[in-house]
Design a protein around this motif. Structure first.
Motif, PDB file in Angstrom:
ATOM      1  N   ARG A 180       0.826  -1.205   0.000  1.00  0.00           N
ATOM      2  CA  ARG A 180       0.000   0.000   0.000  1.00  0.00           C
ATOM      3  C   ARG A 180       0.863   1.260   0.000  1.00  0.00           C
ATOM      4  NH1 ARG A 180      -4.608   0.088   4.183  1.00  0.00           N
ATOM      5  NH2 ARG A 180      -5.258   1.772   2.804  1.00  0.00           N
ATOM      6  N   ILE A 181       1.963   1.236   0.746  1.00  0.00           N
ATOM      7  CA  ILE A 181       2.881   2.371   0.754  1.00  0.00           C
ATOM      8  C   ILE A 181       3.524   2.528  -0.617  1.00  0.00           C
ATOM      9  CG2 ILE A 181       5.071   3.224   1.699  1.00  0.00           C
ATOM     10  CD1 ILE A 181       4.174   1.894   4.375  1.00  0.00           C
ATOM     11  N   LEU A 182       3.960   1.414  -1.201  1.00  0.00           N
ATOM     12  CA  LEU A 182       4.540   1.463  -2.547  1.00  0.00           C
ATOM     13  C   LEU A 182       3.523   1.958  -3.564  1.00  0.00           C
ATOM     14  CD1 LEU A 182       6.772  -1.694  -2.935  1.00  0.00           C
ATOM     15  CD2 LEU A 182       7.422   0.665  -3.337  1.00  0.00           C
ATOM     16  N   ALA A 183       2.273   1.558  -3.424  1.00  0.00           N
ATOM     17  CA  ALA A 183       1.217   2.013  -4.332  1.00  0.00           C
ATOM     18  C   ALA A 183       1.095   3.533  -4.271  1.00  0.00           C
ATOM     19  CB  ALA A 183      -0.111   1.352  -3.996  1.00  0.00           C
ATOM     20  N   PHE A 184       1.122   4.070  -3.053  1.00  0.00           N
ATOM     21  CA  PHE A 184       1.029   5.520  -2.906  1.00  0.00           C
ATOM     22  C   PHE A 184       2.236   6.209  -3.545  1.00  0.00           C
ATOM     23  CE2 PHE A 184       2.199   9.387  -0.660  1.00  0.00           C
ATOM     24  CZ  PHE A 184       1.064  10.152  -0.870  1.00  0.00           C
ATOM     25  N   LEU A 185       3.432   5.728  -3.225  1.00  0.00           N
ATOM     26  CA  LEU A 185       4.647   6.352  -3.759  1.00  0.00           C
ATOM     27  C   LEU A 185       4.720   6.244  -5.276  1.00  0.00           C
ATOM     28  CD1 LEU A 185       7.239   5.149  -1.100  1.00  0.00           C
ATOM     29  CD2 LEU A 185       6.267   7.443  -1.358  1.00  0.00           C
ATOM     30  N   GLU A 186       4.386   5.079  -5.815  1.00  0.00           N
ATOM     31  CA  GLU A 186       4.423   4.877  -7.266  1.00  0.00           C
ATOM     32  C   GLU A 186       3.377   5.751  -7.948  1.00  0.00           C
ATOM     33  OE1 GLU A 186       3.861   3.540 -11.206  1.00  0.00           O
ATOM     34  OE2 GLU A 186       2.303   3.451  -9.676  1.00  0.00           O
ATOM     35  N   GLY A 187       2.188   5.800  -7.389  1.00  0.00           N
ATOM     36  CA  GLY A 187       1.127   6.637  -7.954  1.00  0.00           C
ATOM     37  C   GLY A 187       1.474   8.111  -7.919  1.00  0.00           C
ATOM     38  N   PHE A 188       2.038   8.548  -6.809  1.00  0.00           N
ATOM     39  CA  PHE A 188       2.433   9.951  -6.671  1.00  0.00           C
ATOM     40  C   PHE A 188       3.535  10.298  -7.665  1.00  0.00           C
ATOM     41  CE2 PHE A 188       4.838  13.386  -4.563  1.00  0.00           C
ATOM     42  CZ  PHE A 188       3.824  14.329  -4.490  1.00  0.00           C
ATOM     43  N   SER A 189       4.519   9.407  -7.803  1.00  0.00           N
ATOM     44  CA  SER A 189       5.610   9.687  -8.743  1.00  0.00           C
ATOM     45  C   SER A 189       5.103   9.711 -10.182  1.00  0.00           C
ATOM     46  CB  SER A 189       6.747   8.675  -8.587  1.00  0.00           C
ATOM     47  OG  SER A 189       6.389   7.404  -9.064  1.00  0.00           O
ATOM     48  N   LEU A 190       4.138   8.856 -10.515  1.00  0.00           N
ATOM     49  CA  LEU A 190       3.568   8.857 -11.867  1.00  0.00           C
ATOM     50  C   LEU A 190       2.819  10.153 -12.142  1.00  0.00           C
ATOM     51  CD1 LEU A 190       2.984   7.424 -14.549  1.00  0.00           C
ATOM     52  CD2 LEU A 190       0.990   6.377 -13.444  1.00  0.00           C
ATOM     53  N   ILE A 191       2.060  10.622 -11.174  1.00  0.00           N
ATOM     54  CA  ILE A 191       1.310  11.868 -11.347  1.00  0.00           C
ATOM     55  C   ILE A 191       2.263  13.048 -11.538  1.00  0.00           C
ATOM     56  CG2 ILE A 191      -0.156  13.529 -10.125  1.00  0.00           C
ATOM     57  CD1 ILE A 191      -1.626  11.044  -8.981  1.00  0.00           C
ATOM     58  N   ILE A 192       3.302  13.119 -10.722  1.00  0.00           N
ATOM     59  CA  ILE A 192       4.275  14.210 -10.862  1.00  0.00           C
ATOM     60  C   ILE A 192       4.983  14.107 -12.215  1.00  0.00           C
ATOM     61  CG2 ILE A 192       6.403  15.214  -9.931  1.00  0.00           C
ATOM     62  CD1 ILE A 192       3.903  15.752  -8.257  1.00  0.00           C
ATOM     63  N   LEU A 193       5.323  12.894 -12.613  1.00  0.00           N
ATOM     64  CA  LEU A 193       6.009  12.695 -13.887  1.00  0.00           C
ATOM     65  C   LEU A 193       5.133  13.118 -15.065  1.00  0.00           C
ATOM     66  CD1 LEU A 193       8.741  11.510 -14.861  1.00  0.00           C
ATOM     67  CD2 LEU A 193       7.563   9.350 -15.159  1.00  0.00           C
ATOM     68  N   VAL A 194       3.878  12.684 -15.069  1.00  0.00           N
ATOM     69  CA  VAL A 194       2.986  12.946 -16.202  1.00  0.00           C
ATOM     70  C   VAL A 194       2.490  14.389 -16.237  1.00  0.00           C
ATOM     71  CG1 VAL A 194       0.717  12.361 -17.184  1.00  0.00           C
ATOM     72  CG2 VAL A 194       2.262  10.548 -16.466  1.00  0.00           C
ATOM     73  N   PHE A 195       2.101  14.922 -15.090  1.00  0.00           N
ATOM     74  CA  PHE A 195       1.454  16.230 -15.068  1.00  0.00           C
ATOM     75  C   PHE A 195       2.378  17.415 -14.772  1.00  0.00           C
ATOM     76  CE2 PHE A 195      -2.106  13.282 -14.151  1.00  0.00           C
ATOM     77  CZ  PHE A 195      -2.847  13.548 -15.287  1.00  0.00           C
ATOM     78  N   VAL A 196       3.586  17.143 -14.315  1.00  0.00           N
ATOM     79  CA  VAL A 196       4.520  18.238 -14.031  1.00  0.00           C
ATOM     80  C   VAL A 196       5.777  18.108 -14.891  1.00  0.00           C
ATOM     81  CG1 VAL A 196       5.935  19.363 -12.260  1.00  0.00           C
ATOM     82  CG2 VAL A 196       3.668  18.502 -11.662  1.00  0.00           C
ATOM     83  N   SER A 197       6.451  16.987 -14.743  1.00  0.00           N
ATOM     84  CA  SER A 197       7.747  16.812 -15.394  1.00  0.00           C
ATOM     85  C   SER A 197       7.657  16.788 -16.922  1.00  0.00           C
ATOM     86  CB  SER A 197       8.387  15.526 -14.885  1.00  0.00           C
ATOM     87  OG  SER A 197       9.585  15.278 -15.541  1.00  0.00           O
ATOM     88  N   MET A 198       6.740  16.039 -17.475  1.00  0.00           N
ATOM     89  CA  MET A 198       6.630  15.949 -18.932  1.00  0.00           C
ATOM     90  C   MET A 198       6.225  17.272 -19.570  1.00  0.00           C
ATOM     91  SD  MET A 198       7.635  13.021 -20.032  1.00  0.00           S
ATOM     92  CE  MET A 198       8.866  12.954 -18.774  1.00  0.00           C
ATOM     93  N   PRO A 199       5.242  17.992 -19.032  1.00  0.00           N
ATOM     94  CA  PRO A 199       4.949  19.309 -19.617  1.00  0.00           C
ATOM     95  C   PRO A 199       6.141  20.266 -19.531  1.00  0.00           C
ATOM     96  CG  PRO A 199       3.093  18.603 -18.303  1.00  0.00           C
ATOM     97  CD  PRO A 199       4.198  17.618 -18.063  1.00  0.00           C
ATOM     98  N   LEU A 200       6.851  20.247 -18.399  1.00  0.00           N
ATOM     99  CA  LEU A 200       8.032  21.104 -18.288  1.00  0.00           C
ATOM    100  C   LEU A 200       9.087  20.721 -19.316  1.00  0.00           C
ATOM    101  CD1 LEU A 200       8.469  21.455 -14.412  1.00  0.00           C
ATOM    102  CD2 LEU A 200       7.778  23.229 -16.032  1.00  0.00           C
ATOM    103  N   LYS A 201       9.236  19.441 -19.545  1.00  0.00           N
ATOM    104  CA  LYS A 201      10.245  18.972 -20.492  1.00  0.00           C
ATOM    105  C   LYS A 201       9.876  19.332 -21.933  1.00  0.00           C
ATOM    106  CE  LYS A 201      12.551  14.768 -22.073  1.00  0.00           C
ATOM    107  NZ  LYS A 201      12.697  13.325 -21.863  1.00  0.00           N
ATOM    108  N   TYR A 202       8.647  19.041 -22.329  1.00  0.00           N
ATOM    109  CA  TYR A 202       8.275  19.202 -23.737  1.00  0.00           C
ATOM    110  C   TYR A 202       7.765  20.596 -24.098  1.00  0.00           C
ATOM    111  CZ  TYR A 202       9.144  14.273 -24.174  1.00  0.00           C
ATOM    112  OH  TYR A 202       9.765  13.064 -24.179  1.00  0.00           O
ATOM    113  N   ILE A 203       7.309  21.362 -23.138  1.00  0.00           N
ATOM    114  CA  ILE A 203       6.839  22.713 -23.436  1.00  0.00           C
ATOM    115  C   ILE A 203       7.940  23.744 -23.199  1.00  0.00           C
ATOM    116  CG2 ILE A 203       5.192  24.519 -22.789  1.00  0.00           C
ATOM    117  CD1 ILE A 203       3.196  22.244 -22.131  1.00  0.00           C
TER     118      ILE A 203
END
Length: 100
Positions: free
Chosen positions: A13-36
């Motif tokens: 459950r802890i890993l699920a939270f950490l993995e989910g949080f990292s995916l959200i940051i990656l998709v919604f923050v990191s990727m837009p910053l990288k490509y825009i």
């Protein structure tokens, strides 16, 4: 805090939270910053961290599924699929993992 680490399901459950949080940051923050904006530093740091969390989540899901005798067709595949969908691990934690 100690009760969160006393079982394999709690660790999943802890890993699920950490993995989910990292995916959200990656998709919604990191990727837009990288490509825009061309800012690649966050992606280069967060990408490998997310990859490690992803692999740990997969291995732990299979381990917990075996330990708890989950039926693959009814539980394990849903938990595995959740880690590739943004917000999926939070949903699976609420619907499946918190009730076990």
């Amino acid at each position: 805090m100690k009760q969160f680490f006393n079982s394999s399901l709690s660790r999943l459950r802890i890993l699920a939270f950490l993995e989910g949080f990292s995916l959200i940051i990656l998709v919604f923050v990191s990727m837009p910053l990288k490509y825009i904006y061309g800012i690649t530093k966050i992606s280069s740091i967060l990408g490998p961290i997310h990859g490690l969390l992803f692999l740990l989540f997969i291995f732990n899901t299979i381990s917990v599924g075996t330990e708890y005798n989950w039926k693959f067709k009814t539980t394990t595949w849903k938990v595995l699929i959740a880690c590739i969908i943004p917000f999926g691990t939070f949903y699976i934690d609420y619907k499946i993992l918190s009730k076990l």
